[in-house]
Design a protein around this motif. Sequence first.
Motif, mmCIF file in Angstrom:
data_model
loop_
_atom_site.group_PDB
_atom_site.id
_atom_site.type_symbol
_atom_site.label_atom_id
_atom_site.label_comp_id
_atom_site.label_asym_id
_atom_site.label_seq_id
_atom_site.Cartn_x
_atom_site.Cartn_y
_atom_site.Cartn_z
ATOM 1 N N UNK A 169 0.812 -1.217 0.000
ATOM 2 C CA UNK A 169 0.000 0.000 0.000
ATOM 3 C C UNK A 169 0.845 1.266 0.000
ATOM 4 N N UNK A 170 2.140 1.161 0.333
ATOM 5 C CA UNK A 170 3.011 2.335 0.304
ATOM 6 C C UNK A 170 3.717 2.488 -1.046
ATOM 7 N N UNK A 171 3.270 1.715 -2.052
ATOM 8 C CA UNK A 171 3.852 1.827 -3.376
ATOM 9 C C UNK A 171 5.194 1.138 -3.524
ATOM 10 N N UNK A 172 5.447 0.141 -2.687
ATOM 11 C CA UNK A 172 6.686 -0.637 -2.771
ATOM 12 C C UNK A 172 6.380 -2.016 -3.352
ATOM 13 N N UNK A 216 11.033 -10.254 2.277
ATOM 14 C CA UNK A 216 11.180 -10.216 0.826
ATOM 15 C C UNK A 216 12.656 -10.242 0.433
ATOM 16 N N UNK A 217 12.945 -10.856 -0.707
ATOM 17 C CA UNK A 217 14.310 -10.880 -1.225
ATOM 18 C C UNK A 217 14.699 -9.542 -1.839
ATOM 19 N N UNK A 218 13.701 -8.816 -2.325
ATOM 20 C CA UNK A 218 13.936 -7.528 -2.976
ATOM 21 C C UNK A 218 12.756 -6.613 -2.690
ATOM 22 N N UNK A 219 13.051 -5.345 -2.401
ATOM 23 C CA UNK A 219 12.011 -4.329 -2.239
ATOM 24 C C UNK A 219 12.396 -3.129 -3.089
ATOM 25 N N UNK A 220 11.471 -2.712 -3.953
ATOM 26 C CA UNK A 220 11.714 -1.570 -4.836
ATOM 27 C C UNK A 220 10.635 -0.535 -4.557
ATOM 28 N N UNK A 221 11.041 0.612 -4.043
ATOM 29 C CA UNK A 221 10.082 1.676 -3.713
ATOM 30 C C UNK A 221 9.716 2.434 -4.979
ATOM 31 N N UNK A 222 8.714 1.960 -5.674
ATOM 32 C CA UNK A 222 8.280 2.594 -6.926
ATOM 33 C C UNK A 222 6.815 2.257 -7.177
ATOM 34 N N UNK A 223 5.931 3.223 -6.894
ATOM 35 C CA UNK A 223 4.504 3.014 -7.152
ATOM 36 C C UNK A 223 4.265 2.791 -8.643
ATOM 37 N N UNK A 224 5.077 3.445 -9.478
ATOM 38 C CA UNK A 224 4.927 3.275 -10.915
ATOM 39 C C UNK A 224 5.240 1.866 -11.368
#
Length: 284
Positions: free
Chosen positions: A210-213, A230-238
């Motif tokens: 919900x925070x766009x990650x 998680x193995x990977x987190x990318x902060x990008x709502x797009x």
Amino acid sequence: MVLAQARPCVLLGAPAASLRTKSSVAFAPAFLGHAAALAAPAGRRQAAAAARPRRGAAAPATQAVLTYKEAASGVEFPLVQKLWLGDEMRCVGGGCRSKKVAFIGVKVYAVVLYAEAEKMARELGVRNRGGFFEGDDDYCQALVDGGCVKALQLQLLRDVEGAQFVEALEEALAPRMRLMGDGASLEQFKKFFLDKKLTKDTNVILMYRTDGTLDVAVRPGRADWANMVADLSVASAGLCRSLFEIYLGSASVVPDARKEWAAGARKLLDSDDIRRQTRKGGSG
């Protein structure tokens, strides 16, 4: 063993693909994303006596697990499960990703969508009362837009190199990400998969927070998804939105799944309508 009667509840109908149980023991239904607990009402002495194994007695049966069977691949997924973030998630439906190789359709992976059922059902109810829904496109778009945790779970049906897997997604994602000027997030996502070897039965979770990650987890088979990070987190709502739209959007890479997801959304909406009617009836 005596089973206490479960609380009255509304059972969400299954999506179009079949639902199965993995035990012969009686079970309380999984509804709105929650699995009702089974409990024995006996007192302490009765419980202790029941717990003692009897000579020659068969091993106790395990609690039944409702599953969703993806029709094209035959892969079964839990109807309700808990991931590392969010409430219990309900399977909304799924489909199979195929690719043409020498003019022959080859099945690559089965994919299902999970969502926090109660939260998603409430949002669908709000949209319905606003006259938002006309066809499958509207229901699929509402699933993408829903302000709750959502996740795509993929199970590989054959061995695939990570580079092949992510490059197929990149082809659809790149134009969207360029328009948003966020090529760095796509590169981070792509880099994660490049050296991976995704063998048959590997499971991939793509979670839209919900925070766009975007959270990504990869395991060689089924896993205890609730007790991991998680193995990977990318902060990008797009990136989150673009990734989910290439599955649920009008140009979906799994077009047959959209009917399943729309049908699952309708079931969630029905559950919200019944919940509201029950609440009104109880207030009189």
